[in-house]
Design a protein around this motif. Structure first.
Motif, PDB file in Angstrom:
ATOM      1  N   GLN A   1      -1.409 -10.081  -2.124  1.00 22.65           N
ATOM      2  CA  GLN A   1      -2.631  -9.707  -2.834  1.00 22.65           C
ATOM      3  C   GLN A   1      -3.559 -10.904  -2.837  1.00 22.65           C
ATOM      4  O   GLN A   1      -3.296 -11.909  -3.483  1.00 22.65           O
ATOM      5  CB  GLN A   1      -2.343  -9.227  -4.253  1.00 22.65           C
ATOM      6  CG  GLN A   1      -3.587  -8.523  -4.812  1.00 22.65           C
ATOM      7  CD  GLN A   1      -3.460  -8.089  -6.249  1.00 22.65           C
ATOM      8  OE1 GLN A   1      -2.377  -7.805  -6.727  1.00 22.65           O
ATOM      9  NE2 GLN A   1      -4.592  -8.043  -6.933  1.00 22.65           N
TER      10      GLN A   1
ATOM     11  N   SER B   1       0.814  -1.219   0.000  1.00 24.21           N
ATOM     12  CA  SER B   1       0.000   0.000   0.000  1.00 24.21           C
ATOM     13  C   SER B   1       0.852   1.274   0.000  1.00 24.21           C
ATOM     14  O   SER B   1       0.352   2.347  -0.313  1.00 24.21           O
ATOM     15  CB  SER B   1      -0.945   0.001   1.207  1.00 24.21           C
ATOM     16  OG  SER B   1      -0.199   0.016   2.409  1.00 24.21           O
TER      17      SER B   1
ATOM     18  N   PRO C   1     -11.958  -5.083  -5.405  1.00 23.60           N
ATOM     19  CA  PRO C   1     -11.796  -4.175  -4.267  1.00 23.60           C
ATOM     20  C   PRO C   1     -12.645  -4.541  -3.057  1.00 23.60           C
ATOM     21  O   PRO C   1     -12.188  -4.412  -1.926  1.00 23.60           O
ATOM     22  CB  PRO C   1     -12.224  -2.812  -4.817  1.00 23.60           C
ATOM     23  CG  PRO C   1     -12.075  -2.921  -6.291  1.00 23.60           C
ATOM     24  CD  PRO C   1     -12.276  -4.356  -6.649  1.00 23.60           C
TER      25      PRO C   1
ATOM     26  N   ASP D   1       2.557  -1.981  -9.745  1.00 23.12           N
ATOM     27  CA  ASP D   1       3.012  -1.399 -11.022  1.00 23.12           C
ATOM     28  C   ASP D   1       4.327  -0.641 -10.837  1.00 23.12           C
ATOM     29  O   ASP D   1       5.238  -0.757 -11.659  1.00 23.12           O
ATOM     30  CB  ASP D   1       1.943  -0.437 -11.576  1.00 23.12           C
ATOM     31  CG  ASP D   1       0.765  -1.210 -12.163  1.00 23.12           C
ATOM     32  OD1 ASP D   1       0.936  -2.417 -12.451  1.00 23.12           O
ATOM     33  OD2 ASP D   1      -0.319  -0.612 -12.310  1.00 23.12           O
TER      34      ASP D   1
ATOM     35  N   TYR E   1      -7.040  -0.989  -1.853  1.00 22.65           N
ATOM     36  CA  TYR E   1      -6.872  -1.822  -3.049  1.00 22.65           C
ATOM     37  C   TYR E   1      -6.128  -1.086  -4.176  1.00 22.65           C
ATOM     38  O   TYR E   1      -5.159  -1.602  -4.735  1.00 22.65           O
ATOM     39  CB  TYR E   1      -8.238  -2.299  -3.548  1.00 22.65           C
ATOM     40  CG  TYR E   1      -8.144  -3.171  -4.771  1.00 22.65           C
ATOM     41  CD1 TYR E   1      -7.759  -4.502  -4.668  1.00 22.65           C
ATOM     42  CD2 TYR E   1      -8.421  -2.662  -6.042  1.00 22.65           C
ATOM     43  CE1 TYR E   1      -7.655  -5.307  -5.782  1.00 22.65           C
ATOM     44  CE2 TYR E   1      -8.322  -3.461  -7.171  1.00 22.65           C
ATOM     45  CZ  TYR E   1      -7.938  -4.777  -7.035  1.00 22.65           C
ATOM     46  OH  TYR E   1      -7.827  -5.572  -8.141  1.00 22.65           O
ATOM     47  N   ASP E   2      -6.581   0.127  -4.502  1.00 23.90           N
ATOM     48  CA  ASP E   2      -5.964   0.860  -5.627  1.00 23.90           C
ATOM     49  C   ASP E   2      -4.492   1.160  -5.368  1.00 23.90           C
ATOM     50  O   ASP E   2      -3.667   1.080  -6.265  1.00 23.90           O
ATOM     51  CB  ASP E   2      -6.715   2.169  -5.892  1.00 23.90           C
ATOM     52  CG  ASP E   2      -8.105   1.897  -6.458  1.00 23.90           C
ATOM     53  OD1 ASP E   2      -8.301   0.786  -7.012  1.00 23.90           O
ATOM     54  OD2 ASP E   2      -8.984   2.773  -6.327  1.00 23.90           O
ATOM     55  N   GLN E   3      -4.184   1.517  -4.118  1.00 16.98           N
ATOM     56  CA  GLN E   3      -2.778   1.797  -3.787  1.00 16.98           C
ATOM     57  C   GLN E   3      -1.908   0.560  -3.994  1.00 16.98           C
ATOM     58  O   GLN E   3      -0.768   0.674  -4.431  1.00 16.98           O
ATOM     59  CB  GLN E   3      -2.624   2.255  -2.330  1.00 16.98           C
ATOM     60  CG  GLN E   3      -3.023   3.681  -2.070  1.00 16.98           C
ATOM     61  CD  GLN E   3      -4.427   3.754  -1.499  1.00 16.98           C
ATOM     62  OE1 GLN E   3      -5.390   3.351  -2.156  1.00 16.98           O
ATOM     63  NE2 GLN E   3      -4.549   4.263  -0.282  1.00 16.98           N
TER      64      GLN E   3
ATOM     65  N   ILE F   1      -2.429  -1.923  -6.114  1.00 18.89           N
ATOM     66  CA  ILE F   1      -2.248  -2.129  -7.555  1.00 18.89           C
ATOM     67  C   ILE F   1      -1.199  -1.151  -8.090  1.00 18.89           C
ATOM     68  O   ILE F   1      -0.295  -1.526  -8.844  1.00 18.89           O
ATOM     69  CB  ILE F   1      -3.597  -1.953  -8.305  1.00 18.89           C
ATOM     70  CG1 ILE F   1      -4.631  -2.966  -7.793  1.00 18.89           C
ATOM     71  CG2 ILE F   1      -3.401  -2.074  -9.817  1.00 18.89           C
ATOM     72  CD1 ILE F   1      -4.292  -4.427  -8.048  1.00 18.89           C
ATOM     73  N   GLU F   2      -1.290   0.116  -7.655  1.00 18.49           N
ATOM     74  CA  GLU F   2      -0.279   1.109  -8.067  1.00 18.49           C
ATOM     75  C   GLU F   2       1.103   0.719  -7.560  1.00 18.49           C
ATOM     76  O   GLU F   2       2.109   0.903  -8.252  1.00 18.49           O
ATOM     77  CB  GLU F   2      -0.627   2.498  -7.498  1.00 18.49           C
ATOM     78  CG  GLU F   2      -1.706   3.218  -8.280  1.00 18.49           C
ATOM     79  CD  GLU F   2      -2.258   4.411  -7.493  1.00 18.49           C
ATOM     80  OE1 GLU F   2      -1.482   5.033  -6.724  1.00 18.49           O
ATOM     81  OE2 GLU F   2      -3.469   4.696  -7.643  1.00 18.49           O
TER      82      GLU F   2
END
Ligand code: 5AD
Ligand code: SF4
Length: 337
Positions: free
Chosen positions: A121, A100, A126, A146, A138-140, A142-143
């Motif tokens: 993960q 995160s 989400p 990446d 969740y979005d953090q 995934i970022e």
């Protein structure tokens, strides 16, 4: 090189930098120490930067080849980059994180010398993610994954703990690593020993069977007899790799275990599943070295019939342990620092 009484060489340490975490995953065993604390709680018992580095330096002197930094959530420590940068030359440094906080720090960690990262993960959705991790990040994550790939940390290993709450998401995660270059998936069998809830466990053999059907090819590694499943992506121009880590009741797993753990508050632990910890005192080099010797000499595999009863007495099961290796004791003098 330290060797335990079962012939297992010590080649790897896991260092917990904190028992704080900004997630609260329902399955978490917190390195065998019980529940994690919230991120804001005081951090007075945590090892200082210098103490962590002293432990690593003694470990390097004892020929330990690799360190995995873990937690709680190790990225809650602001000195993480410094620890990575000042880790002993030649020691491989990797990190296990919830991801995160990785997006902004992946580049800096690579610059500092980080070689590999595992990111937890457990779902690709989400809502499910929020339920399992008790967090909305969740979005953090995934970022973060990446960013780790962009920073050159591939392969990035995604850790998924397979239990009742995640089993249904296995196919989606397998698809994700097949589609995305640089990702690998580790399906980790849920260990109920410390986390409680034995009823959450799922039959890991069924996961193996499902993967064997889904895979385009399978490789078996010598160590642990562990299988690697390769899954082609939809277009057929790439493939993802999936491994299953299944320690529970697995005697091979413990036979091949070459690690000890350092707790966030400065003790050594010879086995994840055993409550026993060995404090390293004020953490002088001599005390750290002595603790490594004692803990390694004391290590006993957890899964397996390593002791059997003979004429009413407990003796080593030679069939299981093979020839006994004698641990060399090196005495530690008080002025050894
Ligand atoms: N069973 C199996 N693996 C676990 N982990 C944490 N708790 C458990 C458990 N009960 C693993 C997760 C996480 C890593 C730090 O430890 O994979 O990514
Ligand atoms: Fe895990 Fe077995 Fe090693 Fe203990 S001895 S840490 S249970 S692999």
């Amino acid at each position: 090189m330290l060797v335990d009484g079962f012939g297992r060489e010590l080649t790897e340490i896991r260092v917990s930098l904190t028992d704080r975490c900004n997630f609260d995953c329902v399955y978490c065993h917190n390195e065998g120490l019980g529940d994690t604390r919230g991120p804001m709680a005081p951090q007075d018992e945590e090892l200082s930067t210098e103490a962590v580095l002293r432990v690593l330096s003694v470990a390097a002197d004892l020929d330990v080849e690799a360190v995995k930094l873990t937690g709680g959530e190790p990225m809650l420590r602001e000195d993480l980059e410094e620890i990575v940068r000042r880790a002993p030359d030649g020691m491989e440094v990797s990190l296990t994180t919830n991801g995160s906080m990785l997006a902004d720090r992946a580049d800096g960690l690579v610059e500092a010398g980080l070689e590999r990262v595992n990111v937890s993960q457990d779902a690709v959705d989400p809502e499910a993610f929020a339920e399992i991790t008790q967090s909305g990040a969740y979005d953090q994550v995934i970022e973060g994954v990446d960013a780790a790939l962009d920073a050159g940390l591939d392969p990035v290993k995604l850790n998924m703990v397979v239990f009742e709450g995640t089993a249904e998401y296995v196919p989606q995660l397998v698809d994700r690593v097949a589609e995305r270059d640089g990702l690998r998936l580790q399906l980790i069998e849920y260990m109920p020993e410390i986390a409680g809830h034995p009823e959450w466990a799922v039959d890991i053999d069924r996961v193996h069977e499902w993967l064997a059907e889904r895979a385009d090819r399978i490789e078996t590694r010598e160590m642990h007899d562990r299988k690697r499943y390769f899954i082609a992506d939809g277009d057929g121009d790439g493939e993802g790799m999936v491994e299953v880590v299944d320690p529970v009741e697995n005697t091979d797993f413990c036979e091949n275990c070459h690690r000890v753990r350092v707790t966030h508050d400065g003790s050594l632990k010879g086995c994840l599943n055993r409550p026993r910890v060995h404090p390293m005192g004020e953490l002088t080099e001599a005390e750290i070295r002595a603790a490594f010797h004692e803990v390694v000499a004391d290590r006993v595999p957890y899964y397996g019939e390593f002791m059997v009863q003979e004429d009413g007495e407990w003796v080593r099961n030679e069939e299981y342990v093979g020839e006994r290796t004698v641990v060399e004791h090196i005495s530690v003098r008080a002025d050894d620092d």
